[in-house]
Design a protein around this motif. Structure first.
Motif, PDB file in Angstrom:
ATOM      1  N   VAL A 174      81.077  12.014  37.749  1.00 36.74           N
ATOM      2  CA  VAL A 174      82.351  10.426  37.850  1.00 36.74           C
ATOM      3  C   VAL A 174      81.662   9.294  37.653  1.00 36.74           C
ATOM      4  N   LEU A 175      82.270   8.593  37.055  1.00 36.27           N
ATOM      5  CA  LEU A 175      80.907   7.071  36.314  1.00 36.27           C
ATOM      6  C   LEU A 175      82.228   6.423  37.289  1.00 36.27           C
ATOM      7  N   VAL A 176      81.774   5.274  37.944  1.00 34.59           N
ATOM      8  CA  VAL A 176      81.671   4.270  38.060  1.00 34.59           C
ATOM      9  C   VAL A 176      81.334   2.463  37.492  1.00 34.59           C
ATOM     10  N   VAL A 203      77.774   8.314  39.691  1.00 35.20           N
ATOM     11  CA  VAL A 203      77.585   8.821  40.897  1.00 35.20           C
ATOM     12  C   VAL A 203      77.194   9.597  41.024  1.00 35.20           C
ATOM     13  N   GLY A 204      77.231  11.137  40.244  1.00 40.30           N
ATOM     14  CA  GLY A 204      76.593  12.458  40.938  1.00 40.30           C
ATOM     15  C   GLY A 204      78.365  12.886  40.674  1.00 40.30           C
ATOM     16  N   ALA A 205      78.058  14.107  40.921  1.00 41.49           N
ATOM     17  CA  ALA A 205      79.500  15.356  40.992  1.00 41.49           C
ATOM     18  C   ALA A 205      80.357  15.116  42.537  1.00 41.49           C
ATOM     19  N   LEU A 206      81.316  13.486  42.671  1.00 41.14           N
ATOM     20  CA  LEU A 206      81.234  14.129  43.853  1.00 41.14           C
ATOM     21  C   LEU A 206      82.841  13.994  44.186  1.00 41.14           C
ATOM     22  N   THR A 207      83.179  14.660  45.070  1.00 39.49           N
ATOM     23  CA  THR A 207      84.878  15.201  45.512  1.00 39.49           C
ATOM     24  C   THR A 207      85.987  13.423  46.262  1.00 39.49           C
ATOM     25  N   ALA A 208      85.183  12.524  45.913  1.00 37.38           N
ATOM     26  CA  ALA A 208      85.505  11.167  46.868  1.00 37.38           C
ATOM     27  C   ALA A 208      84.486  10.207  46.136  1.00 37.38           C
ATOM     28  N   TYR A 209      85.302   8.981  46.348  1.00 40.67           N
ATOM     29  CA  TYR A 209      84.338   7.601  46.098  1.00 40.67           C
ATOM     30  C   TYR A 209      85.366   6.573  46.878  1.00 40.67           C
ATOM     31  N   THR A 210      84.857   5.537  47.524  1.00 37.72           N
ATOM     32  CA  THR A 210      85.284   4.414  47.781  1.00 37.72           C
ATOM     33  C   THR A 210      84.840   3.387  47.859  1.00 37.72           C
ATOM     34  N   PHE A 211      86.209   2.553  46.829  1.00 36.56           N
ATOM     35  CA  PHE A 211      86.012   0.950  46.644  1.00 36.56           C
ATOM     36  C   PHE A 211      85.336  -0.055  47.834  1.00 36.56           C
ATOM     37  N   THR A 212      84.528  -0.265  48.332  1.00 35.37           N
ATOM     38  CA  THR A 212      84.495  -1.449  49.595  1.00 35.37           C
ATOM     39  C   THR A 212      83.957  -2.832  49.281  1.00 35.37           C
ATOM     40  N   ASN A 213      85.279  -3.596  49.726  1.00 33.66           N
ATOM     41  CA  ASN A 213      85.131  -4.898  49.200  1.00 33.66           C
ATOM     42  C   ASN A 213      85.145  -5.539  48.163  1.00 33.66           C
ATOM     43  N   VAL A 214      85.998  -4.960  47.851  1.00 32.95           N
ATOM     44  CA  VAL A 214      86.522  -4.990  46.134  1.00 32.95           C
ATOM     45  C   VAL A 214      86.696  -7.080  45.743  1.00 32.95           C
ATOM     46  N   THR A 226      86.022   0.070  36.918  1.00 31.95           N
ATOM     47  CA  THR A 226      86.611   1.076  36.611  1.00 31.95           C
ATOM     48  C   THR A 226      86.267   2.771  37.431  1.00 31.95           C
ATOM     49  N   ILE A 227      87.281   3.712  37.638  1.00 34.05           N
ATOM     50  CA  ILE A 227      86.394   5.064  37.453  1.00 34.05           C
ATOM     51  C   ILE A 227      86.575   6.332  36.473  1.00 34.05           C
ATOM     52  N   SER A 228      86.140   7.011  36.309  1.00 26.86           N
ATOM     53  CA  SER A 228      86.989   8.141  35.409  1.00 26.86           C
ATOM     54  C   SER A 228      85.658   9.505  36.141  1.00 26.86           C
ATOM     55  N   VAL A 229      85.911  10.813  36.076  1.00 22.69           N
ATOM     56  CA  VAL A 229      85.652  11.555  36.225  1.00 22.69           C
ATOM     57  C   VAL A 229      85.634  12.850  34.825  1.00 22.69           C
ATOM     58  N   THR A 230      85.332  14.070  34.814  1.00 24.13           N
ATOM     59  CA  THR A 230      84.765  15.091  34.075  1.00 24.13           C
ATOM     60  C   THR A 230      84.767  16.284  34.716  1.00 24.13           C
ATOM     61  N   PHE A 231      85.511  17.291  34.836  1.00 22.08           N
ATOM     62  CA  PHE A 231      85.332  18.644  35.134  1.00 22.08           C
ATOM     63  C   PHE A 231      84.638  19.403  34.091  1.00 22.08           C
TER      64      PHE A 231
END
Length: 193
Positions: A3-5, A10-21, A26-31
């Motif tokens: 997962v790229l933020v 930011v690692g091989a996460l299954t969830a990511y939360t943007f806080t205080n935007v 951008t967020i992208s994920v590869t599998f």
């Protein structure tokens, strides 16, 4: 897989939360395809191929071949600790979990069948199991007033012998012995003046 933020992993996460935007992001994920390891091992006197930790893709098949050295056979193949018999090949189909496979080998044995006619013995008698490459000696013992008449090895005569050794055994054999009265089968030549 990753997962790229904002372009940073930011690692091989299954969830990511943007806080205080307060800015755009951008967020992208590869599998990546799941893989599983099949651990293959063997005892002495043979091999398994492939060996060691074999990585297999999710849903794929993997074939293992067991090859004994000369004079040995496959004894037991264990898959995940359970015997699947003395097979020389095993296929894991549609792999979805990790597995183990192990093989043991045993020396080949061959039967040498010994038989005798009346009036004597052969030792050892009956069916005798002999390991690959080993030797086995047979002794013929006639009763009193008898002698060995003929010894047959695999149906062919080896003459009048009191013992016979099968050396470096690599196949099944037979040995049989017959006896006769001492003094029989001699030629008496008569002449007169």
């Amino acid at each position: 897989d990753t997962v790229l933020v904002d372009g940073v992993s930011v690692g091989a996460l299954t969830a990511y939360t943007f806080t205080n935007v307060v800015l755009p992001h951008t967020i992208s994920v590869t599998f990546k395809l799941n893989t599983f390891t099949i651990t293959a091992s063997t005892g002495a006197n043979g091999s398994i191929s492939p060996t060691g930790g074999v990585v297999v893709n999710f849903g794929a098949n993997q074939v293992f071949s067991m090859t004994p050295v000369v004079g040995y056979d496959v004894d037991t193949v264990l898959v995940d600790g359970v015997s699947v018999g003395a097979v020389i090949s095993y296929t894991f189909s549609n792999v979805t979990v990790a597995h183990t496979i192990s093989v043991t080998f045993k020396i080949k044995t061959y039967a040498i069948t010994a038989s005798t006619g009346a009036n004597g013995n052969i030792s050892p008698s009956g069916s005798n199991a002999v390991n690959h490459g080993a030797n086995l000696v047979f002794t013929m013992t006639p009763l009193a007033t008898y002698q060995v008449n003929e010894v047959l090895i695999d149906g062919a005569s080896v003459g009048i012998v009191s013992s016979y050794t099968f050396s470096n055994v690599t196949a099944a054999h037979s040995i049989s012995v017959s006896y006769r009265l001492i003094g029989t089968n001699h030629t008496i030549t008569a002449s007169a003046g």
